[in-house]
Design a protein around this motif. Structure first.
Motif, PDB file in Angstrom:
ATOM      1  N   VAL A  60     -23.970  -9.316  -5.895  1.00  0.00           N
ATOM      2  CA  VAL A  60     -23.969 -10.174  -7.073  1.00  0.00           C
ATOM      3  C   VAL A  60     -24.401  -9.360  -8.279  1.00  0.00           C
ATOM      4  N   HIS A  61     -23.581  -9.423  -9.299  1.00  0.00           N
ATOM      5  CA  HIS A  61     -23.868  -8.656 -10.507  1.00  0.00           C
ATOM      6  C   HIS A  61     -24.141  -9.633 -11.646  1.00  0.00           C
ATOM      7  N   GLU A  62     -25.377  -9.709 -12.037  1.00  0.00           N
ATOM      8  CA  GLU A  62     -25.731 -10.645 -13.107  1.00  0.00           C
ATOM      9  C   GLU A  62     -25.550  -9.971 -14.459  1.00  0.00           C
ATOM     10  N   SER A  63     -24.703 -10.536 -15.283  1.00  0.00           N
ATOM     11  CA  SER A  63     -24.446  -9.879 -16.566  1.00  0.00           C
ATOM     12  C   SER A  63     -25.032 -10.696 -17.707  1.00  0.00           C
ATOM     13  N   ASP A  64     -25.076 -10.105 -18.886  1.00  0.00           N
ATOM     14  CA  ASP A  64     -25.769 -10.753 -19.996  1.00  0.00           C
ATOM     15  C   ASP A  64     -24.805 -11.534 -20.889  1.00  0.00           C
ATOM     16  N   LEU A  65     -25.390 -12.128 -21.912  1.00  0.00           N
ATOM     17  CA  LEU A  65     -24.619 -13.025 -22.774  1.00  0.00           C
ATOM     18  C   LEU A  65     -23.558 -12.300 -23.585  1.00  0.00           C
ATOM     19  N   GLY A  66     -23.605 -10.977 -23.591  1.00  0.00           N
ATOM     20  CA  GLY A  66     -22.616 -10.233 -24.361  1.00  0.00           C
ATOM     21  C   GLY A  66     -21.285 -10.091 -23.640  1.00  0.00           C
ATOM     22  N   ASP A  67     -21.223 -10.462 -22.384  1.00  0.00           N
ATOM     23  CA  ASP A  67     -19.966 -10.328 -21.656  1.00  0.00           C
ATOM     24  C   ASP A  67     -19.599 -11.620 -20.927  1.00  0.00           C
ATOM     25  N   PRO A  68     -18.854 -12.480 -21.583  1.00  0.00           N
ATOM     26  CA  PRO A  68     -18.487 -13.750 -20.956  1.00  0.00           C
ATOM     27  C   PRO A  68     -17.614 -13.564 -19.707  1.00  0.00           C
ATOM     28  N   SER A  69     -16.994 -12.401 -19.560  1.00  0.00           N
ATOM     29  CA  SER A  69     -16.203 -12.174 -18.346  1.00  0.00           C
ATOM     30  C   SER A  69     -17.104 -11.769 -17.183  1.00  0.00           C
ATOM     31  N   ALA A  70     -18.363 -11.597 -17.461  1.00  0.00           N
ATOM     32  CA  ALA A  70     -19.354 -11.322 -16.412  1.00  0.00           C
ATOM     33  C   ALA A  70     -18.976 -10.127 -15.543  1.00  0.00           C
ATOM     34  N   GLY A  71     -18.460  -9.099 -16.191  1.00  0.00           N
ATOM     35  CA  GLY A  71     -18.159  -7.890 -15.455  1.00  0.00           C
ATOM     36  C   GLY A  71     -16.700  -7.730 -15.052  1.00  0.00           C
ATOM     37  N   LEU A  72     -15.908  -8.777 -15.221  1.00  0.00           N
ATOM     38  CA  LEU A  72     -14.492  -8.685 -14.852  1.00  0.00           C
ATOM     39  C   LEU A  72     -13.761  -7.673 -15.730  1.00  0.00           C
ATOM     40  N   ARG A  73     -13.979  -7.775 -17.030  1.00  0.00           N
ATOM     41  CA  ARG A  73     -13.283  -6.883 -17.967  1.00  0.00           C
ATOM     42  C   ARG A  73     -13.621  -5.427 -17.693  1.00  0.00           C
ATOM     43  N   ALA A  74     -14.857  -5.201 -17.342  1.00  0.00           N
ATOM     44  CA  ALA A  74     -15.281  -3.828 -17.098  1.00  0.00           C
ATOM     45  C   ALA A  74     -14.891  -3.357 -15.706  1.00  0.00           C
ATOM     46  N   GLY A  75     -14.283  -4.233 -14.915  1.00  0.00           N
ATOM     47  CA  GLY A  75     -13.912  -3.851 -13.564  1.00  0.00           C
ATOM     48  C   GLY A  75     -15.097  -3.735 -12.639  1.00  0.00           C
ATOM     49  N   LEU A  76     -16.206  -4.308 -13.029  1.00  0.00           N
ATOM     50  CA  LEU A  76     -17.406  -4.209 -12.203  1.00  0.00           C
ATOM     51  C   LEU A  76     -17.391  -5.194 -11.043  1.00  0.00           C
ATOM     52  N   VAL A  77     -16.697  -6.316 -11.233  1.00  0.00           N
ATOM     53  CA  VAL A  77     -16.724  -7.357 -10.199  1.00  0.00           C
ATOM     54  C   VAL A  77     -15.303  -7.834  -9.890  1.00  0.00           C
ATOM     55  N   ASP A  78     -15.172  -8.523  -8.754  1.00  0.00           N
ATOM     56  CA  ASP A  78     -13.881  -9.045  -8.318  1.00  0.00           C
ATOM     57  C   ASP A  78     -13.668 -10.479  -8.770  1.00  0.00           C
ATOM     58  N   VAL A  79     -14.751 -11.187  -8.907  1.00  0.00           N
ATOM     59  CA  VAL A  79     -14.670 -12.598  -9.270  1.00  0.00           C
ATOM     60  C   VAL A  79     -15.966 -12.956  -9.989  1.00  0.00           C
ATOM     61  N   ALA A  80     -15.897 -13.920 -10.883  1.00  0.00           N
ATOM     62  CA  ALA A  80     -17.074 -14.221 -11.692  1.00  0.00           C
ATOM     63  C   ALA A  80     -17.269 -15.715 -11.848  1.00  0.00           C
ATOM     64  N   LEU A  81     -18.523 -16.093 -11.963  1.00  0.00           N
ATOM     65  CA  LEU A  81     -18.863 -17.463 -12.329  1.00  0.00           C
ATOM     66  C   LEU A  81     -19.403 -17.411 -13.753  1.00  0.00           C
ATOM     67  N   THR A  82     -18.726 -18.083 -14.665  1.00  0.00           N
ATOM     68  CA  THR A  82     -19.117 -17.970 -16.065  1.00  0.00           C
ATOM     69  C   THR A  82     -18.780 -19.269 -16.789  1.00  0.00           C
ATOM     70  N   ARG A  83     -18.765 -19.200 -18.109  1.00  0.00           N
ATOM     71  CA  ARG A  83     -18.504 -20.422 -18.871  1.00  0.00           C
ATOM     72  C   ARG A  83     -17.377 -20.206 -19.867  1.00  0.00           C
ATOM     73  N   LEU A  84     -16.616 -21.236 -20.094  1.00  0.00           N
ATOM     74  CA  LEU A  84     -15.581 -21.223 -21.137  1.00  0.00           C
ATOM     75  C   LEU A  84     -16.249 -21.557 -22.464  1.00  0.00           C
ATOM     76  N   PRO A  85     -15.616 -21.224 -23.594  1.00  0.00           N
ATOM     77  CA  PRO A  85     -14.334 -20.528 -23.668  1.00  0.00           C
ATOM     78  C   PRO A  85     -14.526 -19.044 -23.944  1.00  0.00           C
ATOM     79  N   PHE A  86     -13.606 -18.235 -23.435  1.00  0.00           N
ATOM     80  CA  PHE A  86     -13.560 -16.827 -23.819  1.00  0.00           C
ATOM     81  C   PHE A  86     -12.111 -16.366 -23.697  1.00  0.00           C
ATOM     82  N   THR A  87     -11.842 -15.198 -24.164  1.00  0.00           N
ATOM     83  CA  THR A  87     -10.477 -14.685 -24.107  1.00  0.00           C
ATOM     84  C   THR A  87     -10.096 -14.433 -22.661  1.00  0.00           C
TER      85      THR A  87
END
Lengths: 298, 298
Positions: free
Chosen positions: A122-149
Motif C-alpha cells: 500500500v502506497h499512501e500518497s499526499d494531497l498533491g497527487d490525486p492519482s495516488a501514484g498511478l500517474r507516476a507508475g508507482l501503483v497498479d490501482v488506487a483509491l482516491t477521490r474525484l474529480p481529477f484529470t
DNA sequence: CAATATTACGCGCCGCGTAAGGATC
DNA sequence: GATCCTTACGCGGCGCGTAATATTG
C-alpha cells in the motif's frame, strides 16, 4: 452442478445439520437448504434423509461426499498451480491521504484472503497527487477521490459524498447549516502544491487572494492544522473525521465528490480487475451492514 | 471459480478463438469474453494473450487447461457415480390429452439430456382425469390444465390461456368475436365421464339439459367429432388446434385456464423437482424464441 | 413446545443477449 | 477495412436474507 454447491454439500455432510453447516459457511439455513435440494435435483438423486434432528447421508450421499472432497481438493490444487505459474504476483495499491483507513481496514484484507499468494503493497500518497501514484507508475490501482484529470485511467465510483468547508468552531460560519462559496469573499484558503492537477485544485480550493503566499499543504494533518492555527479555510468531504475545535459546514454550490477506485485504462491485469471487483463488493457489504445495524434488530 | 467457467475455458483453450468457442457453447461472444476475464481475475493470472486473430494460451493457461480437463472429467465421474448409486431412476410423466405434443416435443427431450440415466415414461391420460394419472398414482408429475381439485398436489403455471366455445363454422355463433355463456341457452354440450372431478367438469361444460343423454367423450378427438357431426358445443383453450370446419369463439365470462405442471405435495423426488425446473425453463425459452422470431431479425 | 427443515417473498448480483466501440493486421 | 475482442446496457434468473409455516419428537 457447480463447485459452490459441492462446497456447501461437504459442509452439510460433515455437520449432518443444515443449521450448523450454515453457520460454518457464514450464511443462513434457507438458502443452504434450497441449494441442497437443487443439488439433489441436478444429480437426480436424494443425498439426505431429513429428520427433525438434522440430516443423514443416504448411500448416494456418501458416494457424493467422498467424491466431492477429492474434487474440491483438486480444484484447490488447480488454483494453486496456476497461481504459482503466473508471473507477477505483486500488487501496489495507492491510497490518497484520508482513504488509507478504508483500504487497510477492509479492502486489502479481503483481497489477501482471495489471493494469498500476492504481495500487496500500500502506497499512501499526499494531497498533491490525486492519482495516488498511478500517474507516476508507482501503483497498479488506487483509491482516491474525484474529480481529477482521468485521461488514460478508468474509475469506479464507490460512493459520492458532499463536501463542506472546514473552519474553527469559533468561526462566524460554524453555526450555519449550509453555505455558498460564492458568498464567502475574503477568506484565506489552504493551498495545494503548485504542480498539482488543475481539475483537482479547482475543485478543492477557492481562488486565492493575490497577495496570498501561504505554504501549500501536503497532508490532511497539515491542512487541518492550517485551519486550526492559522485561521484558514479548507474544503473536505463531509465524512472526513475532524479533530475537536473544527467543524465542517456543508457547501451548497459544489457538486459532491466521488470516492473512487482508479486504474490504468490500458490492459488492466487480472489482479487489478480482481481488486476492483473485491473492493466494490467489500465496500457494498460494509455499507449494507451499517444500514442493517442502524435499522434492523428485532 | 466455478465449473461453468472452467467448461467455458476449456472450449476457448481448444478453439483458440472466443467467437468459435462461443458457437460451440451455443452462446455469444460477449458473455464468454467476460467470463474468461473473470476467471483470470479469480485466479489472479492471465490465461490468454489476446491477438487480432484469436487468443493464445499463456504458460499459466496451459497449466490451467490440463488441470481443468481432468477436473471436469472428475466432476462427470462424480455425477455418474452418484446417479448409478441412487435407487430409483425412472420417471413417469402424465400428460393430459392435448398437451402431449408439448411434453414429447421439447420438455422430455430436455429432461433426457439432463438425466440420460433415467427411464422416462409418458402416460397420456384422457379428459376424465385432470390429474393425468397423479391421483391414481400412475405418474410422478403431470402436465395438465387448471382448474381441478388440487388438494395434496402442488402446481406450477406455465401459461394461462383464455377459453372459447368450439362450434361448426356454419353455426350462427361462428362469426362472433366473443360470446357469453350466460346468454347461450338451449345448447347441447359435450359431456365428460360421470365420475370426473367436479371442479373440472364445472369449468369445461355448461349445465346440461335435463333430457340430455349424450355419451360422454374421453378424448379431444371424440369431443371435436361430437361437435362436427352431432351439432354439439364444447369448451376448449383458444390455442387448441382445431380441424377444418370448426371454429373457436372466445368466451368472455369464463376465466382463463392455466397450463400447469402438477406433482404430489408430499416429498417430491429430486427427479420431479428437476423435471419441473427444466420444464419451466424449456417452456420459457420456447416462448421467448417464438417472440423473437416474430419481432427480431435485423 | 422446542428444534429442525421448509416455503414465501423481496432485493441485488450475475449471466446472457443485443448493440456499439476499439484495436490490430 | 475486415475481423477479432471488448464495453455498454437492459432483462431475467438465482442466490441470499428475513419472516412465516410445517413437521416431528
Amino acid at each position: 452442478m457447480e463447485l459452490r454447491a459441492l462446497r456447501y454439500f461437504v459442509a452439510v455432510a460433515e455437520e449432518r445439520h443444515i443449521g450448523r453447516a450454515a453457520d460454518r459457511l457464514r450464511m443462513t439455513q434457507p438458502p443452504l437448504s434450497r441449494a441442497m435440494h437443487r443439488l439433489e435435483a441436478d444429480l437426480g438423486a436424494t443425498l439426505f434423509d431429513r429428520t427433525p434432528a438434522g440430516v443423514e447421508l443416504t448411500e448416494a450421499g456418501r458416494i457424493a461426499y467422498e467424491d466431492a472432497r477429492v474434487l474440491l481438493e483438486h480444484a484447490d490444487r488447480l488454483e494453486a498451480r496456476v497461481r504459482s505459474t503466473a508471473g507477477r504476483s505483486t500488487l501496489a495499491v495507492g491510497s490518497l491521504a484520508d482513504t488509507a483507513e478504508l483500504v487497510g481496514g477492509r479492502i486489502v484484507p479481503a483481497f489477501r484472503e482471495a489471493h494469498p499468494h500476492v504481495a500487496v503493497r500500500v502506497h499512501e500518497s499526499d494531497l498533491g497527487d490525486p492519482s495516488a501514484g498511478l500517474r507516476a507508475g508507482l501503483v497498479d490501482v488506487a483509491l482516491t477521490r474525484l474529480p481529477f484529470t482521468d485521461t488514460g485511467l478508468r474509475t469506479h465510483v464507490l460512493r459520492t459524498e458532499p463536501v463542506g468547508i472546514v473552519v474553527r468552531d469559533d468561526d462566524p460560519l460554524a453555526g450555519e447549516s449550509a453555505v455558498r462559496l460564492a458568498e464567502l469573499p475574503g477568506r484565506r484558503w489552504v493551498r495545494l502544491p503548485p504542480d498539482t492537477d488543475r481539475v483537482w485544485t479547482d475543485y478543492w480550493t477557492a481562488p486565492a487572494l493575490p497577495d496570498d503566499h501561504q505554504t501549500p499543504v501536503r497532508t490532511i494533518q497539515e491542512c487541518l492544522q492550517a485551519v486550526l492555527w492559522n485561521g484558514m479555510s479548507a474544503l473536505a468531504p463531509l465524512d472526513q473525521v475532524i479533530p475537536a475545535g473544527l467543524v465542517t459546514v456543508p457547501v451548497a454550490d459544489r457538486p459532491p465528490s466521488g470516492l473512487v477506485l482508479a486504474w490504468p485504462a490500458a490492459g488492466p491485469s487480472p489482479l487489478v480487475r480482481s481488486f476492483v471487483r473485491l473492493a466494490a463488493a467489500t465496500y457494498r457489504r460494509r455499507e449494507a451492514r451499517g444500514h442493517r445495524g442502524a435499522v434492523g434488530r428485532t
